[in-house]
Design an enzyme around this catalytic site. Structure first.
Site, mmCIF file in Angstrom:
data_model
loop_
_atom_site.group_PDB
_atom_site.id
_atom_site.type_symbol
_atom_site.label_atom_id
_atom_site.label_comp_id
_atom_site.label_asym_id
_atom_site.label_seq_id
_atom_site.Cartn_x
_atom_site.Cartn_y
_atom_site.Cartn_z
ATOM 1 N N LYS A 200 0.851 -1.179 0.000
ATOM 2 C CA LYS A 200 0.000 0.000 0.000
ATOM 3 C C LYS A 200 0.887 1.229 0.000
ATOM 4 O O LYS A 200 1.680 1.449 0.924
ATOM 5 C CB LYS A 200 -0.903 -0.011 1.237
ATOM 6 C CG LYS A 200 -1.805 1.194 1.332
ATOM 7 C CD LYS A 200 -2.794 1.057 2.461
ATOM 8 C CE LYS A 200 -3.686 2.273 2.573
ATOM 9 N NZ LYS A 200 -4.637 2.149 3.676
ATOM 10 N N GLU A 238 7.594 -6.677 0.964
ATOM 11 C CA GLU A 238 6.370 -6.580 1.779
ATOM 12 C C GLU A 238 5.439 -7.766 1.502
ATOM 13 O O GLU A 238 4.884 -8.364 2.413
ATOM 14 C CB GLU A 238 5.627 -5.280 1.450
ATOM 15 C CG GLU A 238 6.175 -4.038 2.122
ATOM 16 C CD GLU A 238 5.808 -3.969 3.600
ATOM 17 O OE1 GLU A 238 5.184 -4.912 4.123
ATOM 18 O OE2 GLU A 238 6.164 -2.956 4.229
ATOM 19 N N LYS A 253 -2.177 -1.521 -3.868
ATOM 20 C CA LYS A 253 -3.036 -0.349 -3.795
ATOM 21 C C LYS A 253 -2.203 0.914 -3.829
ATOM 22 O O LYS A 253 -1.215 0.975 -3.097
ATOM 23 C CB LYS A 253 -3.820 -0.429 -2.482
ATOM 24 C CG LYS A 253 -4.680 0.759 -2.182
ATOM 25 C CD LYS A 253 -5.307 0.586 -0.832
ATOM 26 C CE LYS A 253 -6.132 1.825 -0.546
ATOM 27 N NZ LYS A 253 -6.665 1.796 0.769
#
Ligand code: PBG
Length: 329
Positions: A200, A238, A253
């Site tokens: 994100k 991640e 995202k």
């Protein structure tokens, strides 16, 4: 070998030929529709920056569930706007809060619908950050990673107890997937999957959402926990960390500026992959269409197809109902 022997246009000559060689399919079942339930409302409240999107009263949940099921959507993603906010976002752990109540109503009305909950405290904290704050040695306030993990674990558990099919942590704390997995497993929810907002970015494209969910940070920004848009290798790191911690599905995202990342994760992980076509991406299309600059349905389908083509299995999108309607014909 080349032209005139080779003519790619041959396979574009008719709609039937084009359909035969089409590489990417988009279906209503690939789309997940985000919903905002506001505990303070009795009537829907239009969100100015997101045409066609409303904050809804919890009493609208059952009807929304039936609509999503009838449209054949892959699921819904719930956000909540509470009555009260405090430094730790306690209202986000209230079993009587808007999200747990909406989950319950939706699962009762449409048991076959996949109901996903966003797990993050920014809508519930008075400062608008995605966790509890502490003072760093230099005196600056920042989000306390490890203290926030305990809060997220409790929040995920409240959602699971209410009947959520999937919990989706969006906070970007380190270790939260593992912590939530442990909390769920220890309380009898070992079958509740985690959709991790693994990658994100700290993005300007969340702008309209912050009005929708009333969660703009009161000071500073989210760059201390969300990712730097310049980084791609870090996205891989991640995602793989979350996979190791037990994530069942991964998300990238925003979507449009990050299709390279979607493609890379599709190759690097065998987990189902989601991409979030965020509020700013939605608002942009609507604004351009309202100004007469482009054809909204066509642009919308092109965007959604592009995200699928990049490698996303599912798309979280405010266009879900409009796109499903077009796909149904
Ligand atoms: C955090 C959260 C955000 C969005 C989804 N979950 C906002 C943020 O991180 O600032 C953004 C979604 C969108 O823009 O559509 N709870």
């Amino acid at each position: 070998m080349g032209f005139p022997l080779i003519r790619p246009r041959r396979l574009r000559a008719t709609p039937a030929l084009r359909a035969l060689v089409r590489e990417t399919a988009l279906e209503p079942g690939d789309l997940v529709y985000p919903l905002f339930f506001n505990a303070a409302l009795d009537e829907p409240h239009a969100i100015g920056t997101m045409p066609g999107i409303f904050q809804l009263p919890v009493s609208a949940a059952a009807e929304q569930a039936r609509l999503a099921l009838r449209a054949g959507l892959g699921g819904v993603l719930l956000f909540g706007l509470p009555i009260t906010k405090d430094p730790s976002g306690a209202s986000g752990r209230d079993p009587q809060g808007p999200v747990p109540r909406a989950v319950e109503a939706m699962k009762n009305a449409a048991p076959g619908l996949v109901v996903i909950t966003d797990v993050c405290v920014d809508e519930y904290t008075d400062h608008g950050h995605c966790g509890v704050l502490h003072k760093r040695r230099d005196g600056a306030l920042e989000v306390d990673n490890d203290a926030t993990l305990e809060i997220l674990a409790e929040m995920a558990l409240v959602h699971a107890r209410a009947g959520a099919d999937v919990v989706a942590p969006s906070d970007m704390m380190d270790g939260r997937v593992g912590r939530i997995r442990r909390a769920l497993d220890e309380s009898g929810f070992s079958d509740t999957p985690i959709l991790s907002y693994a990658v994100k970015y700290a993005s300007a494209f969340y702008g309209p959402f912050r009005e929708a969910a009333d969660c703009a940070p009161k000071f500073g920004d989210r760059a201390g926990y969300q990712m730097d848009p310049s980084n791609a290798r870090e996205a891989l790191r991640e995602a793989l960390l979350d996979e190791q911690e037990g994530a069942d599905m991964l998300m990238v995202k925003p979507a449009l500026g990050y299709l390279d990342i979607v493609r890379e994760l599709r190759r690097a992980s065998s987990l189902p992959l989601a991409a979030y076509n965020v509020s700013g991406e939605y608002a942009m299309l609507h604004a351009a269409a309202a100004a007469g600059m482009l054809d909204l349905p066509r642009a919308m389908m092109e965007v959604l197809t592009s995200i699928r083509r990049a490698g996303a299995d599912m798309i979280l999108t405010y266009h879900a109902h409009a796109a499903a309607e077009i796909l149904r014909g």
